[in-house]
Design a protein around this motif. Structure first.
Motif, short mmCIF file in Angstrom:
data_model
loop_
_atom_site.label_atom_id
_atom_site.label_comp_id
_atom_site.label_asym_id
_atom_site.label_seq_id
_atom_site.Cartn_x
_atom_site.Cartn_y
_atom_site.Cartn_z
N MET A 1 -5.68 18.21 -1.40
CA MET A 1 -5.89 17.12 -1.14
C MET A 1 -4.70 16.31 -0.35
N THR A 2 -4.96 16.51 1.05
CA THR A 2 -4.04 15.97 1.90
C THR A 2 -4.91 15.10 2.97
N LEU A 3 -4.70 13.34 2.47
CA LEU A 3 -5.09 12.52 3.19
C LEU A 3 -4.69 11.74 4.15
N TYR A 4 -5.70 11.56 5.26
CA TYR A 4 -5.03 11.13 6.84
C TYR A 4 -5.47 9.90 6.92
N ILE A 5 -4.58 8.71 6.92
CA ILE A 5 -5.78 7.45 7.84
C ILE A 5 -4.96 7.30 9.52
N VAL A 85 -2.15 7.87 12.98
CA VAL A 85 -2.02 8.49 11.76
C VAL A 85 -1.34 8.37 11.34
N ARG A 86 -1.72 7.82 10.06
CA ARG A 86 -0.80 8.39 8.93
C ARG A 86 -1.41 8.69 8.38
N ARG A 87 -0.22 9.88 7.20
CA ARG A 87 -0.77 10.47 5.61
C ARG A 87 -1.00 9.28 4.54
N TYR A 88 -1.83 9.58 3.43
CA TYR A 88 -2.16 8.61 2.90
C TYR A 88 -1.48 9.21 1.46
N LYS A 89 -1.13 8.51 0.46
CA LYS A 89 -1.27 8.92 -1.06
C LYS A 89 -2.29 7.81 -1.79
N LYS A 90 -2.96 8.50 -2.45
CA LYS A 90 -4.34 7.45 -3.33
C LYS A 90 -3.60 7.11 -4.24
N VAL A 91 -3.15 6.08 -4.75
CA VAL A 91 -2.51 6.03 -6.31
C VAL A 91 -3.29 5.37 -7.33
N LEU A 92 -3.94 4.21 -6.67
CA LEU A 92 -5.07 3.43 -7.64
C LEU A 92 -6.23 2.78 -6.89
N PRO A 93 -7.82 3.00 -7.93
CA PRO A 93 -7.47 2.57 -8.68
C PRO A 93 -7.75 4.69 -9.48
#
Length: 93
Positions: A1-5, A85-93
């Motif tokens: 999984m690679t998230l981008y905003i 565009v920025r990479r994002y890392k979901k931490v919570l919840p």
């Protein structure tokens, strides 16, 4: 999984341009829903006016993000003053 905003800010006084291309944009975005965690307009403080767009894509790589941006009807219509565009890392919840 690679998230981008993806954050897009509309040009000043571009609401008519946004509205004229809204259905095409929504149709296009719906084709990406398997890769989209969320998406929607950025609003003015009073919630009355759309001023941009924000999406979170879960894709293989940055090239897919660039493909989304390059073919979005809003972008093709010249709606945006800026796109980040920025990479994002979901931490919570």
């Amino acid at each position: 999984m690679t998230l981008y905003i993806i954050t897009c800010i509309d040009k000043p006084d571009a609401l008519d341009l946004r509205l004229a291309n809204r259905q095409a944009h929504l149709d296009y975005a719906r084709a990406w829903t398997d890769k989209m965690l969320m998406g929607g307009p950025l609003l003015s403080d009073d919630g009355e006016s759309m001023q941009g767009s924000m999406l979170v894509l879960d894709v293989e790589d940055r090239a897919q993000v660039d493909d989304f941006i390059a073919n979005d009807p809003y972008g093709l219509a010249g709606l945006f003053a800026s796109v980040t565009v920025r990479r994002y890392k979901k931490v919570l919840p």
